[in-house]
Design a protein around this motif. Structure first.
Motif, PDB file in Angstrom:
ATOM      1  N   PHE A  91       0.906  -1.052  -0.163  1.00  0.00           N
ATOM      2  CA  PHE A  91       0.646  -0.146  -0.016  1.00  0.00           C
ATOM      3  C   PHE A  91       0.837   1.515  -0.201  1.00  0.00           C
ATOM      4  CE2 PHE A  91      -2.485   3.295   2.170  1.00  0.00           C
ATOM      5  CZ  PHE A  91      -4.116   3.332   1.686  1.00  0.00           C
ATOM      6  N   ILE A  92       0.330   1.699  -0.980  1.00  0.00           N
ATOM      7  CA  ILE A  92       1.943   2.829  -1.162  1.00  0.00           C
ATOM      8  C   ILE A  92       1.068   4.564  -0.888  1.00  0.00           C
ATOM      9  CG2 ILE A  92       3.670   3.703  -2.612  1.00  0.00           C
ATOM     10  CD1 ILE A  92       3.002   0.650  -3.505  1.00  0.00           C
ATOM     11  N   MET A  93       1.246   4.923  -0.487  1.00  0.00           N
ATOM     12  CA  MET A  93       0.808   6.283  -0.529  1.00  0.00           C
ATOM     13  C   MET A  93       1.531   7.705  -0.428  1.00  0.00           C
ATOM     14  SD  MET A  93      -2.327   7.020  -0.065  1.00  0.00           S
ATOM     15  CE  MET A  93      -4.048   8.673   0.236  1.00  0.00           C
ATOM     16  N   LEU A  94       1.686   8.585  -1.779  1.00  0.00           N
ATOM     17  CA  LEU A  94       2.521   9.504  -2.093  1.00  0.00           C
ATOM     18  C   LEU A  94       1.550  10.422  -2.051  1.00  0.00           C
ATOM     19  CD1 LEU A  94       4.669   7.996  -4.584  1.00  0.00           C
ATOM     20  CD2 LEU A  94       5.559   7.422  -2.376  1.00  0.00           C
ATOM     21  N   ASP A  95       2.063  11.702  -2.410  1.00  0.00           N
ATOM     22  CA  ASP A  95       2.549  13.423  -2.410  1.00  0.00           C
ATOM     23  C   ASP A  95       2.954  14.228  -3.436  1.00  0.00           C
ATOM     24  OD1 ASP A  95       3.182  13.964  -0.624  1.00  0.00           O
ATOM     25  OD2 ASP A  95       1.982  13.677   0.820  1.00  0.00           O
ATOM     26  N   GLY A  96       2.615  15.018  -3.029  1.00  0.00           N
ATOM     27  CA  GLY A  96       3.518  16.635  -3.913  1.00  0.00           C
ATOM     28  C   GLY A  96       5.154  16.390  -3.087  1.00  0.00           C
ATOM     29  N   ARG A  97       5.618  16.141  -2.453  1.00  0.00           N
ATOM     30  CA  ARG A  97       6.726  15.643  -1.592  1.00  0.00           C
ATOM     31  C   ARG A  97       7.256  14.704  -2.404  1.00  0.00           C
ATOM     32  NH1 ARG A  97       5.190  14.699   3.702  1.00  0.00           N
ATOM     33  NH2 ARG A  97       3.065  13.348   3.491  1.00  0.00           N
ATOM     34  N   HIS A  98       7.158  13.735  -3.140  1.00  0.00           N
ATOM     35  CA  HIS A  98       7.621  12.444  -3.708  1.00  0.00           C
ATOM     36  C   HIS A  98       7.992  12.335  -5.238  1.00  0.00           C
ATOM     37  CE1 HIS A  98       5.558  11.239   0.048  1.00  0.00           C
ATOM     38  NE2 HIS A  98       6.306  10.795   0.094  1.00  0.00           N
ATOM     39  N   GLN A  99       8.649  12.189  -6.017  1.00  0.00           N
ATOM     40  CA  GLN A  99       9.471  12.129  -7.131  1.00  0.00           C
ATOM     41  C   GLN A  99       9.772  11.061  -7.765  1.00  0.00           C
ATOM     42  OE1 GLN A  99      10.560  15.485  -9.407  1.00  0.00           O
ATOM     43  NE2 GLN A  99      12.362  14.668 -10.039  1.00  0.00           N
ATOM     44  N   HIS A 100       9.124   9.473  -8.486  1.00  0.00           N
ATOM     45  CA  HIS A 100       9.249   8.845  -8.831  1.00  0.00           C
ATOM     46  C   HIS A 100       9.103   8.498 -10.354  1.00  0.00           C
ATOM     47  CE1 HIS A 100       5.729   6.079  -7.740  1.00  0.00           C
ATOM     48  NE2 HIS A 100       5.562   7.297  -8.591  1.00  0.00           N
ATOM     49  N   ASN A 101       9.788   6.520 -10.092  1.00  0.00           N
ATOM     50  CA  ASN A 101      10.088   6.637 -11.552  1.00  0.00           C
ATOM     51  C   ASN A 101       9.447   4.874 -11.564  1.00  0.00           C
ATOM     52  OD1 ASN A 101      12.746   5.718 -13.982  1.00  0.00           O
ATOM     53  ND2 ASN A 101      10.141   5.686 -14.690  1.00  0.00           N
ATOM     54  N   PRO A 102       8.185   4.559 -10.999  1.00  0.00           N
ATOM     55  CA  PRO A 102       8.118   3.221 -11.399  1.00  0.00           C
ATOM     56  C   PRO A 102       8.091   2.021 -12.821  1.00  0.00           C
ATOM     57  CG  PRO A 102       5.759   4.874 -10.662  1.00  0.00           C
ATOM     58  CD  PRO A 102       6.809   5.428 -11.427  1.00  0.00           C
ATOM     59  N   VAL A 103       8.531   0.762 -12.601  1.00  0.00           N
ATOM     60  CA  VAL A 103       9.128   0.328 -13.173  1.00  0.00           C
ATOM     61  C   VAL A 103       8.964  -1.131 -13.370  1.00  0.00           C
ATOM     62  CG1 VAL A 103      11.320  -0.338 -14.615  1.00  0.00           C
ATOM     63  CG2 VAL A 103      10.986   1.581 -13.866  1.00  0.00           C
ATOM     64  N   SER A 104       8.831  -1.720 -13.871  1.00  0.00           N
ATOM     65  CA  SER A 104       7.762  -3.557 -13.696  1.00  0.00           C
ATOM     66  C   SER A 104       8.596  -3.931 -14.985  1.00  0.00           C
ATOM     67  CB  SER A 104       6.517  -3.822 -13.565  1.00  0.00           C
ATOM     68  OG  SER A 104       6.626  -4.717 -13.451  1.00  0.00           O
ATOM     69  N   ALA A 105       9.664  -5.357 -14.400  1.00  0.00           N
ATOM     70  CA  ALA A 105      10.239  -6.119 -14.863  1.00  0.00           C
ATOM     71  C   ALA A 105       9.551  -6.875 -15.269  1.00  0.00           C
ATOM     72  CB  ALA A 105      11.716  -6.354 -14.229  1.00  0.00           C
ATOM     73  N   GLN A 106       8.837  -7.405 -14.538  1.00  0.00           N
ATOM     74  CA  GLN A 106       7.604  -8.446 -15.328  1.00  0.00           C
ATOM     75  C   GLN A 106       6.135  -8.633 -15.284  1.00  0.00           C
ATOM     76  OE1 GLN A 106       9.699 -11.411 -14.997  1.00  0.00           O
ATOM     77  NE2 GLN A 106      11.531 -10.496 -14.736  1.00  0.00           N
ATOM     78  N   GLY A 107       5.851  -7.695 -14.778  1.00  0.00           N
ATOM     79  CA  GLY A 107       4.894  -7.028 -14.911  1.00  0.00           C
ATOM     80  C   GLY A 107       3.597  -7.014 -14.265  1.00  0.00           C
ATOM     81  N   CYS A 108       2.769  -6.028 -13.941  1.00  0.00           N
ATOM     82  CA  CYS A 108       2.276  -5.858 -12.877  1.00  0.00           C
ATOM     83  C   CYS A 108       1.145  -5.164 -12.560  1.00  0.00           C
ATOM     84  CB  CYS A 108       3.302  -5.038 -11.856  1.00  0.00           C
ATOM     85  SG  CYS A 108       2.934  -3.361 -12.244  1.00  0.00           S
ATOM     86  N   LEU A 109      -0.416  -5.881 -12.139  1.00  0.00           N
ATOM     87  CA  LEU A 109      -1.555  -4.739 -11.923  1.00  0.00           C
ATOM     88  C   LEU A 109      -1.861  -4.020 -10.743  1.00  0.00           C
ATOM     89  CD1 LEU A 109      -4.074  -3.970 -13.357  1.00  0.00           C
ATOM     90  CD2 LEU A 109      -5.136  -6.607 -12.095  1.00  0.00           C
ATOM     91  N   CYS A 110      -2.120  -2.735 -10.417  1.00  0.00           N
ATOM     92  CA  CYS A 110      -2.349  -1.985  -9.669  1.00  0.00           C
ATOM     93  C   CYS A 110      -3.949  -1.537  -9.453  1.00  0.00           C
ATOM     94  CB  CYS A 110      -1.493  -0.578  -9.680  1.00  0.00           C
ATOM     95  SG  CYS A 110       0.049  -1.097  -9.281  1.00  0.00           S
ATOM     96  N   PHE A 111      -4.512  -1.343  -8.059  1.00  0.00           N
ATOM     97  CA  PHE A 111      -5.620  -0.408  -7.905  1.00  0.00           C
ATOM     98  C   PHE A 111      -5.064   1.022  -7.790  1.00  0.00           C
ATOM     99  CE2 PHE A 111      -7.893   1.648  -4.757  1.00  0.00           C
ATOM    100  CZ  PHE A 111      -9.522   1.713  -5.072  1.00  0.00           C
TER     101      PHE A 111
END
Length: 228
Positions: A183-203
Motif C-alpha cells: 500500500f503506497i501513499m504519495l503526494d507532491g513531496r515524492h518523485q518517482h519512476n515506477p518500473v516493472s520488469a515482470q509486469g504488474c496490476l495496480c489499483f
C-alpha cells in the motif's frame, strides 16, 4: 512479503467510515491481503463498537434514585433475550462470484471490494493500460493500471495524492521494491519512476494529474490526468 501499510490514521478513518469510497476500497483490498492490518482493523472495530454501545445504551442503566432502580429491577431480561433469539431463520449467504479482468491476454481476479464496481473501457498507452472505475467521485479518479513486462510510468511527481495498491506482480522505483499487497501513499513531496520488469496490476487513486519532470516526458503533462 508486504512491507508497506496504511498509516494508523487512515485505518482509524476507515473503521469510522470517514473515507471516500475509493480510499476505503484501497484499505479493504490491502487488508484482504495483509493479516497484520486485518488484526488492527478488527481491534479498532471492536473498540468503536464498545464505545458506541456504552454511549448509546449504558446511560439507560445508570440509576440516580429509588424510582430509577425500581424501573431497572422491573425489566424482564429473560423476555428481552428471548425476543432477540426467537427467530431460528438462517440467512442464506450467497457465494461470491469471482470477477475477472484481462489486460493483453493476462487474466486477473478482481479484489472482492471491486466486484460490483463498473469498469470503463481499457485505454492503452504504450506498455501501460488503464481502466477507470466508475465511482463518480468528482476530482478523485480510481483505476486499474496494468504495466506490461519491461514497462514503466515516466518519472513524475503529484499535484495531489496518489494511492497505489499492488494487486499482482511487482515494480520498483527510487524508494525500493514493491510486491503484491503493498500500500503506497504519495503526494507532491515524492518523485518517482515506477518500473516493472515482470509486469504488474495496480489499483490506483489520484485526485489530480501527474506532473512529469524529466526530459521529453514533460511533453506528456497536458495528458497527465489520463494515466492514473
Amino acid at each position: 512479503m508486504i512491507k508497506h501499510h496504511p498509516k494508523f490514521e487512515l485505518l482509524q478513518s476507515f473503521v469510522n467510515g470517514e473515507l471516500a469510497a475509493s480510499l476505503a476500497a484501497g484499505i479493504a483490498i490491502h487488508s484482504d491481503m495483509c493479516t497484520q492490518c486485518q488484526q488492527k482493523i478488527a481491534q479498532l472495530t471492536e473498540q468503536m463498537a464498545e464505545a458506541s454501545f456504552e454511549q448509546a445504551f449504558l446511560h439507560n442503566f445508570i440509576v440516580d434514585d429509588d424510582d430509577d432502580l425500581s424501573q431497572v429491577e422491573a425489566l424482564d431480561f429473560d423476555q428481552m433475550i428471548a425476543g432477540i433469539t426467537e427467530s431460528d431463520e438462517i440467512s442464506e449467504v450467497k457465494a461470491t462470484v469471482e470477477k475477472l479482468v484481462s489486460f493483453h491476454g493476462q487474466h486477473y481476479a478482481l479484489p472482492r471490494s471491486l466486484n460490483n464496481v463498473e469498469l470503463g473501457k481499457i485505454a492503452h498507452m504504450g506498455k501501460l493500460s488503464r481502466a477507470r472505475l466508475q465511482l463518480d467521485e468528482g476530482e478523485i479518479h480510481s483505476s486499474l493500471l496494468h504495466i506490461n513486462p519491461g514497462g514503466s510510468v515516466p518519472e513524475h511527481t503529484h499535484k495531489g495524492f496518489e494511492l497505489t495498491v499492488l494487486l499482482a506482480g511487482s515494480f520498483s522505483d527510487e524508494q525500493g521494491d514493491y510486491e503484491a499487497g503493498d500500500f503506497i501513499m504519495l503526494d507532491g513531496r515524492h518523485q518517482h519512476n515506477p518500473v516493472s520488469a515482470q509486469g504488474c496490476l495496480c489499483f490506483t487513486v489520484a485526485n489530480d494529474a501527474l506532473h512529469f519532470t524529466k526530459g521529453i516526458n514533460k511533453l506528456l503533462n497536458p495528458i497527465g490526468g489520463l494515466i492514473y
